[in-house]
Design a protein around this motif. Structure first.
Motif, PDB file in Angstrom:
ATOM      1  N   ALA A 267       0.820  -1.215   0.000  1.00 49.46           N
ATOM      2  CA  ALA A 267       0.000   0.000   0.000  1.00 49.46           C
ATOM      3  C   ALA A 267       0.855   1.267   0.000  1.00 49.46           C
ATOM      4  O   ALA A 267       0.446   2.312  -0.487  1.00 49.46           O
ATOM      5  CB  ALA A 267      -0.922  -0.013   1.211  1.00 49.46           C
ATOM      6  N   SER A 268       2.068   1.160   0.535  1.00 43.89           N
ATOM      7  CA  SER A 268       2.946   2.346   0.606  1.00 43.89           C
ATOM      8  C   SER A 268       3.411   2.802  -0.769  1.00 43.89           C
ATOM      9  O   SER A 268       3.906   3.916  -0.925  1.00 43.89           O
ATOM     10  CB  SER A 268       4.169   2.025   1.469  1.00 43.89           C
ATOM     11  N   GLY A 269       3.276   1.924  -1.767  1.00 45.53           N
ATOM     12  CA  GLY A 269       3.735   2.280  -3.104  1.00 45.53           C
ATOM     13  C   GLY A 269       5.197   1.983  -3.352  1.00 45.53           C
ATOM     14  O   GLY A 269       5.742   2.296  -4.412  1.00 45.53           O
ATOM     15  N   LEU A 270       5.848   1.379  -2.373  1.00 43.64           N
ATOM     16  CA  LEU A 270       7.291   1.131  -2.520  1.00 43.64           C
ATOM     17  C   LEU A 270       7.609  -0.161  -3.259  1.00 43.64           C
ATOM     18  O   LEU A 270       8.776  -0.433  -3.543  1.00 43.64           O
ATOM     19  CB  LEU A 270       7.973   1.136  -1.143  1.00 43.64           C
ATOM     20  N   VAL A 271       6.595  -0.976  -3.564  1.00 42.23           N
ATOM     21  CA  VAL A 271       6.872  -2.157  -4.394  1.00 42.23           C
ATOM     22  C   VAL A 271       6.920  -1.683  -5.836  1.00 42.23           C
ATOM     23  O   VAL A 271       5.900  -1.492  -6.496  1.00 42.23           O
ATOM     24  CB  VAL A 271       5.788  -3.254  -4.218  1.00 42.23           C
ATOM     25  N   ILE A 447      -2.618  -2.258  13.484  1.00 42.24           N
ATOM     26  CA  ILE A 447      -1.488  -1.571  12.870  1.00 42.24           C
ATOM     27  C   ILE A 447      -1.559  -0.110  13.249  1.00 42.24           C
ATOM     28  O   ILE A 447      -2.612   0.525  13.110  1.00 42.24           O
ATOM     29  CB  ILE A 447      -1.564  -1.718  11.336  1.00 42.24           C
ATOM     30  N   ALA A 448      -0.444   0.423  13.746  1.00 44.60           N
ATOM     31  CA  ALA A 448      -0.413   1.839  14.116  1.00 44.60           C
ATOM     32  C   ALA A 448       0.624   2.568  13.271  1.00 44.60           C
ATOM     33  O   ALA A 448       1.772   2.144  13.178  1.00 44.60           O
ATOM     34  CB  ALA A 448      -0.062   1.979  15.597  1.00 44.60           C
ATOM     35  N   VAL A 449       0.196   3.663  12.667  1.00 48.29           N
ATOM     36  CA  VAL A 449       1.100   4.471  11.843  1.00 48.29           C
ATOM     37  C   VAL A 449       1.575   5.663  12.666  1.00 48.29           C
ATOM     38  O   VAL A 449       0.775   6.282  13.386  1.00 48.29           O
ATOM     39  CB  VAL A 449       0.364   4.963  10.577  1.00 48.29           C
ATOM     40  N   ASN A 450       2.844   5.957  12.553  1.00 50.31           N
ATOM     41  CA  ASN A 450       3.398   7.142  13.214  1.00 50.31           C
ATOM     42  C   ASN A 450       2.668   8.379  12.685  1.00 50.31           C
ATOM     43  O   ASN A 450       2.601   8.577  11.470  1.00 50.31           O
ATOM     44  CB  ASN A 450       4.902   7.221  12.911  1.00 50.31           C
ATOM     45  N   LEU A 457      -0.498   7.063   6.263  1.00 51.24           N
ATOM     46  CA  LEU A 457      -1.806   6.760   6.853  1.00 51.24           C
ATOM     47  C   LEU A 457      -2.899   6.876   5.789  1.00 51.24           C
ATOM     48  O   LEU A 457      -3.792   6.017   5.691  1.00 51.24           O
ATOM     49  CB  LEU A 457      -2.071   7.702   8.028  1.00 51.24           C
ATOM     50  N   GLU A 458      -2.831   7.927   4.975  1.00 52.47           N
ATOM     51  CA  GLU A 458      -3.826   8.110   3.919  1.00 52.47           C
ATOM     52  C   GLU A 458      -3.851   6.899   2.989  1.00 52.47           C
ATOM     53  O   GLU A 458      -4.902   6.412   2.604  1.00 52.47           O
ATOM     54  CB  GLU A 458      -3.532   9.387   3.115  1.00 52.47           C
ATOM     55  N   LYS A 459      -2.671   6.429   2.643  1.00 49.34           N
ATOM     56  CA  LYS A 459      -2.594   5.267   1.739  1.00 49.34           C
ATOM     57  C   LYS A 459      -3.163   4.016   2.394  1.00 49.34           C
ATOM     58  O   LYS A 459      -3.852   3.223   1.749  1.00 49.34           O
ATOM     59  CB  LYS A 459      -1.149   5.018   1.324  1.00 49.34           C
ATOM     60  N   LEU A 460      -2.861   3.841   3.660  1.00 48.42           N
ATOM     61  CA  LEU A 460      -3.316   2.624   4.347  1.00 48.42           C
ATOM     62  C   LEU A 460      -4.822   2.660   4.590  1.00 48.42           C
ATOM     63  O   LEU A 460      -5.462   1.604   4.696  1.00 48.42           O
ATOM     64  CB  LEU A 460      -2.559   2.441   5.670  1.00 48.42           C
ATOM     65  N   LYS A 461      -5.385   3.862   4.628  1.00 46.93           N
ATOM     66  CA  LYS A 461      -6.838   3.968   4.815  1.00 46.93           C
ATOM     67  C   LYS A 461      -7.597   3.406   3.613  1.00 46.93           C
ATOM     68  O   LYS A 461      -8.791   3.091   3.731  1.00 46.93           O
ATOM     69  CB  LYS A 461      -7.234   5.434   5.061  1.00 46.93           C
ATOM     70  N   MET A 462      -6.923   3.318   2.484  1.00 48.29           N
ATOM     71  CA  MET A 462      -7.550   2.758   1.290  1.00 48.29           C
ATOM     72  C   MET A 462      -7.602   1.225   1.347  1.00 48.29           C
ATOM     73  O   MET A 462      -8.142   0.600   0.438  1.00 48.29           O
ATOM     74  CB  MET A 462      -6.771   3.173   0.038  1.00 48.29           C
ATOM     75  N   THR A 463      -7.005   0.639   2.360  1.00 51.20           N
ATOM     76  CA  THR A 463      -6.965  -0.820   2.466  1.00 51.20           C
ATOM     77  C   THR A 463      -7.925  -1.278   3.567  1.00 51.20           C
ATOM     78  O   THR A 463      -8.556  -0.452   4.234  1.00 51.20           O
ATOM     79  CB  THR A 463      -5.552  -1.302   2.853  1.00 51.20           C
ATOM     80  N   ASN A 464      -8.009  -2.576   3.754  1.00 54.06           N
ATOM     81  CA  ASN A 464      -8.828  -3.114   4.841  1.00 54.06           C
ATOM     82  C   ASN A 464      -8.005  -3.413   6.087  1.00 54.06           C
ATOM     83  O   ASN A 464      -8.454  -4.124   6.981  1.00 54.06           O
ATOM     84  CB  ASN A 464      -9.519  -4.399   4.377  1.00 54.06           C
ATOM     85  N   LEU A 465      -6.807  -2.915   6.114  1.00 53.93           N
ATOM     86  CA  LEU A 465      -5.931  -3.231   7.245  1.00 53.93           C
ATOM     87  C   LEU A 465      -6.487  -2.628   8.534  1.00 53.93           C
ATOM     88  O   LEU A 465      -7.058  -1.517   8.520  1.00 53.93           O
ATOM     89  CB  LEU A 465      -4.515  -2.692   6.975  1.00 53.93           C
ATOM     90  N   PRO A 466      -6.360  -3.328   9.674  1.00 51.75           N
ATOM     91  CA  PRO A 466      -6.912  -2.860  10.955  1.00 51.75           C
ATOM     92  C   PRO A 466      -6.067  -1.738  11.558  1.00 51.75           C
ATOM     93  O   PRO A 466      -5.216  -1.976  12.420  1.00 51.75           O
ATOM     94  CB  PRO A 466      -6.876  -4.120  11.820  1.00 51.75           C
ATOM     95  N   LEU A 467      -6.335  -0.526  11.116  1.00 50.36           N
ATOM     96  CA  LEU A 467      -5.559   0.627  11.580  1.00 50.36           C
ATOM     97  C   LEU A 467      -6.080   1.099  12.923  1.00 50.36           C
ATOM     98  O   LEU A 467      -7.280   1.105  13.171  1.00 50.36           O
ATOM     99  CB  LEU A 467      -5.672   1.777  10.578  1.00 50.36           C
ATOM    100  N   MET A 468      -5.194   1.516  13.772  1.00 50.19           N
ATOM    101  CA  MET A 468      -5.586   2.179  15.018  1.00 50.19           C
ATOM    102  C   MET A 468      -4.433   3.049  15.479  1.00 50.19           C
ATOM    103  O   MET A 468      -3.344   3.017  14.891  1.00 50.19           O
ATOM    104  CB  MET A 468      -5.983   1.158  16.088  1.00 50.19           C
TER     105      MET A 468
END
Lengths: 515, 515
Positions: A267-271, A447-450, A457-468
Motif C-alpha cells: 500500500a505504501s507504493g514502494l513495491v 497496525i499503528a502508523v506514526n 496513513l492516507e494510503k493505508l486507509k484505502m486498504t482493509n488493514l486494521p488501523l488504530m
C-alpha cells in the motif's frame, strides 16, 4: 539534562565522561573527520607470522588500560575472544576495555575477567547472555557503551573509539595478512564488521586456523592493514557460527503479522522497479520476505538491492532476479556464504558503508523498506531492543537505529504481547531507536502508523488493514494483560546507549531486583 | 647538499620547498601516519548526481592555488582531464596544481594552460608527450614533482600531497558513486591508481559516461568516498585506453636479451614453487615472460602471483596454473580486463597496496623477480627512466623504483645501444631508481651483476652467460658508438624527482639546447 526525547541523562557519567544528549536522527551532520592513523611500515623480508599467541602478546605489548577489539562474525561459535582474554588475564593485565562488535553467550568467561578487574570497560553493539546479565548487575567498573553497527564504525573512524590492538578472527589468512571469511573450517562469509578495526587500530593481528599460501583470495581485508598473523588450532565452532539453513516461521500469529506487514509495504507504493529491502534473520522477518517475494513476482518488479546480514532466503531472491545485488555485512547461513563467495552480484560491505552516518553516504540511506523487531515500543514509537521487559540487557541496536534512520519505510513487526506482557508502553525502559525513525508498527491485532507519516496513513486507509492509533493498540493489549508494573531501577548507570552519531540516546540503570 | 648517491641538490628549491635528500631505499621506515580526512556527510535524500560538469564546478568551488587530481587509467584515450581543465580555464581559475598519476600525449592541451598560468604546478609519476617537453623547456612556473606509483599513494595518504578536488574518470558509476572500470565504452579494468585520490581528497567527483542503476557491481571505489557524480557524453577513446592485444617482440636482438634474462632468473634459483614475477607490457618484457613460462612449465613450478599492470600474457599464465593469483593495479589489454572482471583469482590492488613503502607491507615487498627497462644506466647501476639521452623528460618512475626496491631480483633488460647511443654511462643524466635496487643488467652483448650481489655472481659463474663488469659493458658499447658528449643543462630546475619515500633522489634541469 534531557535528550530531545525527554529522557533524563546526567551531563557527566563517571567512567564515560561528558554526555552529548541525543538531539534528533540527523542533527549531527556536515563536515566530519576521519582520524589520522599511526602505523609501522613493513619492509621486504620482515616476517609477519608469529609462532604463537604468546609470542604475539609479547610483541603487542598490551598494558593496563588499553582498548582491544574483536569482531563478532564467528557469533556464538567464537573462540578467539575467550582465548585472547584468558592469556591476557594470565599475564596480569588489568583495566582493559573490550571493544567487541557484539558479545554472545559463548563469551561467558568474560564475566570472570570483569569480576577480577582484567576488564573494566566494554563497548559493543549487541550484548546477550551472561555478560549482558553481569553488566546489568553492575559488575563492570565503567558503564558499558552500547553502539550501533554504523555508529561503531563512525566512532572508530572518527577516533572517538581508539583501539590499541585489534584481534581479527580470520577464517582464512595468508602469511602477509590478506584475510577472507569464505574458506576454512570457521568460514563465516563477509567480514564487514572487522574493517574499521583493521584500518584504524594502532596494531592489528589476524588469528587464523587456516593459513594459506600467499596470496589468499578473495581479499576482504588487505595485508596493508595487518601487522601480525598467528595460527592457532581452531578459531571457532562452525555449529555456533552459521546455521545450516534459516527457516521461515510456521507460527500462525507470526504469519499473520508478516502478511499484514507486506500489505503495508504494498500500500505504501514502494513495491516498484528498483526497490530495496532489508530484514533480519528471525522467523517473522523472513516470513515478510516470503510474502514480499510473492508480490514482487506477481507484479513483475525487479528490485535494486537487499542488504544487511544476509540469509539464504535473500540469496534465492537475488538468484531469481528479484534483486540486482546484495550488500552483505555478515552471512547468516551456509547458502549466504556460498553465494557471497561465488556470485559477484552478492557484494561485500563494511559496517561503515552499511550504516556510518558520517560518510559520503551509507547503504542504509538508499534503503526503501526495513523490517525491524522490538522488545518494547512506546506511544511515541520509540523502540527498545536493548533491555528486556525486566530491564536487563539482552541485545542492543546492532543495525536497528541505522536502518530505521536510513529507510523510507521502517516497519516494526511484533506480537502485541509476549510472555503475557504487552509490548507497547507509555515509555520504553530503554530507548534504542527514536520514534521519529519508525513509520509503522504491525501486530497481529492492529497496525499503528506514526502520526508524522500522514501520507502513509492516507494510503493505508484505502486498504482493509486494521488501523488504530498506537494508544489504542496499547489499550487493546492491556485489556488482556493488564497494565504491567514498571521496572524499578537504582541510580547506578550500567550502560550508556549511544545513538549512531555518538550522542547519548539513553542510559541503562541497574535494576533493583537483579542485585 | 648531496644525496647518498652523490647527486648535488639544493637544500631549498623555489616552488618546491625544503629538500630531504635521498638517503637509501629503506632509510625512511618505522612509524608513519596516514593523515586525517575531512568529509561532508551525506544523509538520506541528498542527491549526488549533478546535471552537468558546469554545475559540478559551481558546487566544487575550485579557487586559485588549489590542487586537483586525475588518474591515468584511460591512458592516451583520456578525455576527462582535458575537459575539466578547459572548463576551469574558461572560468578564469589560476595557479592550479594538477596531480595526475600520469600524463600522456593526449593531454597536450595542458601545455596551453601551463603557458597561461592556469596550471603552475604538476605532480605525476610519468609524463610523456608535449607536456613533458613543455616542462623540460621550463614553461611550468614551479618545478614538476615526479613521484613513483607507490610514492604518490604514500604522499596522498600521508597528507604531503593534499588534494582539494579529485576528478575520477569512471567507466561505470551508479547514482551514489559506486564505481568500476570493467563495464562501459571506456572500460579500462582495474582503477588501482585512483583509490588514494578517492579516499583522501577533500572533495571527489566521479565523471562517467555509463551511469547504471544502483548499485553498480563490482565496486572498485565505494560510494562512501564520492561526493558527486556527473554524466558526460564520453570519458575516453577506447582505442587510446587499451590495446586489443599485447604482443611479444619479434626483434631478434630483443629475443636474445629476453632469453638471457630468463637464464639469469633460472640460475638465481628463484624459479621455484610459490615464485612471483612482474614485468611490463613492452615487447622485450613480454618475451621474458614467454621464456619464463617455458621454464616454469618444464620444471612443473606453480608460482604464487604476478603483479603490476597486467597483460593478456600474464592472464594466460594464470589460467594455465603457472600463478595462483594476479594483483592488478591497471589492465593493459582487453584480455586482462575480461579476466579481471570474471576471475576471482585476478585481484584488484590499489597503488598503495602495490608499492606504498609506508604501509604494513606492499605487494612489491613479496616480489621475487622484476623485469625493468632503462633509458640509461650508470656504472653504479643507477637507472634513468625519467629523461631521454637528450635530457628531456620522456617518462618517469611509474612503478620502477617501487618494484626494484621490493623485489629479490631486479633485472634491467636493455639493448646495449639505442639510436647509436650507448645506454651505459658514467653518470646517468637523471637518477630515477638507485643502483642499490638493481641486481643485474642484461644486454645482448653482455651481462653485468651489481657487485653488491656477490651471491648472484657466483651462481651466474656456473653458467655460460657472458658476464662482465658494468664498466666493461660500457666500454664495449663505446668502442662502437664512441663516447657521447654530455647534455648541457642550465641551473634552472624544471622537475624534482622524488623517491618513493618522498625524499629527493634527483632534479631535472632545463636543457640548454632545448630553449
Amino acid at each position: 539534562m534531557k535528550t530531545i526525547l525527554g529522557r533524563e541523562i546526567p551531563d557527566y557519567i563517571e567512567g564515560y565522561g561528558h554526555v552529548r544528549p541525543f538531539q534528533g536522527a540527523f542533527s549531527d551532520v556536515g563536515v566530519k573527520t576521519r582520524t589520522a592513523v599511526k602505523l609501522t611500515s613493513v619492509i621486504p623480508n620482515d616476517q609477519k607470522v608469529l609462532s604463537s599467541l604468546e609470542d604475539a602478546l609479547d610483541k603487542l605489548n598490551i598494558t593496563d588500560g588499553m582498548t582491544i577489539s574483536f569482531h563478532h562474525h564467528l557469533r556464538n561459535g567464537d573462540y578467539v575472544l575467550n582465548k585472547v582474554m584468558e592469556r591476557l588475564a594470565a599475564r596480569g593485565v588489568k583495566d582493559l576495555t573490550v571493544a567487541a562488535s557484539s558479545i554472545f553467550p559463548i563469551h561467558a568467561p568474560l564475566v570472570e575477567h570483569i569480576e577480577s578487574g582484567v576488564v573494566t570497560g566494554l563497548v559493543a553493539n549487541y550484548i546477550s547472555g551472561p555478560v549482558a546479565e553481569a553488566v546489568s548487575r553492575g559488575k563492570l567498573k565503567k558503564p558499558a557503551i552500547m553502539q550501533t553497527h554504523g555508529g561503531r564504525a563512525r566512532a572508530i573512524e572518527s577516533g572517538e573509539l581508539h583501539i590499541d590492538v585489534a584481534f581479527l578472527a580470520a577464517p582464512t589468512a595468508d602469511n602477509y595478512g590478506n584475510i577472507n571469511g569464505v574458506y576454512g573450517d570457521a568460514a563465516c562469509g563477509s567480514l564487514g564488521y572487522a574493517v574499521a578495526d583493521a584500518e584504524y587500530a594502532d596494531k592489528t593481528i589476524a588469528i587464523t586456523d587456516h593459513l594459506v599460501p600467499y596470496p589468499a583470495y578473495p581479499i576482504e581485508i588487505s595485508q596493508v592493514f595487518i601487522d601480525y598473523i598467528v595460527q592457532i588450532d581452531s578459531i571457532g565452532d562452525p555449529k555456533g557460527i552459521v546455521s545450516g539453513t534459516t527457516r521461515i516461521t510456521k507460527d500462525p500469529v507470526a504469519l499473520i503479522i508478516a502478511k499484514r506487514a507486506t500489505e503495508v509495504i504494498k500500500a505504501s507504493g514502494l513495491v516498484r522497479e528498483g526497490m530495496s529491502f532489508q530484514t533480519g534473520a528471525g522467523g517473522t522477518s523472513l516470513a515478510v520476505a516470503a510474502e514480499l517475494k510473492k508480490i514482487m513476482q506477481h507484479e513483475g518488479v525487479a528490485g535494486s538491492f537487499a542488504s544487511g546480514g544476509i540469509t539464504g532466503y535473500l540469496v534465492e531472491m537475488l538468484e531469481e532476479g528479484l534483486f540486482r545485488s546484495l550488500f552483505d555485512v555478515q552471512c547468516f547461513d551456509l547458502k549466504a556464504i556460498e553465494s557471497y563467495r561465488d556470485n559477484p552480484a552478492h557484494q561485500f560491505m563494511s559496517a561503515s558503508m552499511y550504516g556510518n552516518p558520517h560518510t559520503k553516504g551509507a547503504v542504509v540511506n538508499n534503503l526503501d523498506i526495513m523490517i525491524l523487531g522490538a522488545t518494547e515500543i512506546d506511544t511515541d514509537f520509540n523502540v527498545n531492543v536493548t533491555t528486556g521487559s525486566n530491564g536487563v540487557i539482552m541485545g542492543g541496536s546492532g543495525g536497528h537505529s541505522d536502518t530505521a534512520a536510513g529507510s523510507k519505510l521502517a516497519i516494526v513487526v511484533t506480537n502485541l504481547m509476549k510472555a503475557r506482557l504487552p509490548i507497547i508502553k507509555d515509555k520504553v525502559i530503554t530507548v534504542t531507536t527514536p520514534g521519529d525513525s519508525i513509520d509503522v508498527v504491525v501486530t497481529e491485532r492492529g497496525i499503528a502508523v506514526n502520526p508524522q507519516r500522514g501520507d502513509l496513513l492516507e494510503k493505508l486507509k484505502m486498504t482493509n488493514l486494521p488501523l488504530m492509533t498506537i494508544g489504542e493498540l496499547k489499550l487493546l493489549a492491556e485489556k488482556i494483560t493488564g497494565v504491567p508494573k514498571g521496572v524499578e531501577t537504582s541510580e547506578k548507570i550500567v550502560a550508556v546507549v549511544e545513538y549512531r552519531d555518538g550522542s547519548v540516546i539513553d542510559v541503562v540503570r541497574k535494576v533493583s531486583s537483579v542485585s
